[in-house]
Design a protein around this motif. Structure first.
Motif, mmCIF file in Angstrom:
data_model
loop_
_atom_site.group_PDB
_atom_site.id
_atom_site.type_symbol
_atom_site.label_atom_id
_atom_site.label_comp_id
_atom_site.label_asym_id
_atom_site.label_seq_id
_atom_site.Cartn_x
_atom_site.Cartn_y
_atom_site.Cartn_z
ATOM 1 N N UNK A 1 -0.186 2.658 3.957
ATOM 2 C CA UNK A 1 0.256 2.612 2.565
ATOM 3 C C UNK A 1 -0.943 2.673 1.603
ATOM 4 N N UNK A 2 -1.865 3.587 1.875
ATOM 5 C CA UNK A 2 -3.051 3.824 1.047
ATOM 6 C C UNK A 2 -3.997 2.628 0.993
ATOM 7 N N UNK A 3 -3.903 1.770 1.979
ATOM 8 C CA UNK A 3 -4.761 0.594 2.049
ATOM 9 C C UNK A 3 -5.389 0.536 3.442
ATOM 10 N N UNK A 4 -6.641 0.125 3.460
ATOM 11 C CA UNK A 4 -7.315 -0.053 4.740
ATOM 12 C C UNK A 4 -7.026 -1.464 5.248
ATOM 13 N N UNK A 5 -6.572 -1.531 6.498
ATOM 14 C CA UNK A 5 -6.276 -2.825 7.132
ATOM 15 C C UNK A 5 -7.152 -2.995 8.350
#
Length: 95
Positions: free
Chosen positions: A39-43
Motif C-alpha cells: 500500500x505504497x509503504x515500506x514494511x
C-alpha cells in the motif's frame, strides 16, 4: 498452487535422520528479515519457519553454516499434529 520462494537465514539445524524408507531427512529453522512494499509503504517483515528437506537436499543443507543466507523454494504443509506449518524444501541456491 502451493509454492513458496523465500530468501532466509539458517538459524538452527537438527541432526540428520533417516525416514523408514531409508532416505536422509533434515529438520531446520529459517528466519527472514526483509522490507516489502505494501500500500505504497515500506514494511519491515520478520518471519521464522520450521523447514524440512529430504534426500540429497537434506545432506547438502546439513553441511551449510548457521547464519548463511539462501534462496529456498518449496511448498507449505501441515506439521504432524496439524497445528503448525512446515516449509518443505524442494530446491535451495546461493544468492
Amino acid at each position: 498452487m502451493n509454492q513458496l520462494v523465500l530468501t532466509a537465514c539458517l538459524v538452527e539445524i537438527s541432526s540428520l535422520r533417516y525416514t523408514p524408507a531409508g532416505l536422509p531427512a533434515l529438520n531446520f529453522s529459517l528466519t527472514s528479515d526483509t522490507q516489502v512494499q505494501e500500500m505504497h509503504t515500506t514494511r519491515q517483515v520478520k518471519v521464522s519457519l520450521n523447514a524440512i528437506a529430504i534426500g540429497h537436499l537434506a545432506e547438502s543443507i546439513g553441511k551449510q553454516a548457521l547464519g548463511s543466507v539462501w534462496k529456498f523454494t518449496g511448498y507449505l504443509g501441515a506439521a504432524r499434529q496439524g497445528k503448525s506449518i512446515v516449509f518443505h524444501i524442494q530446491e535451495f541456491a546461493s544468492i
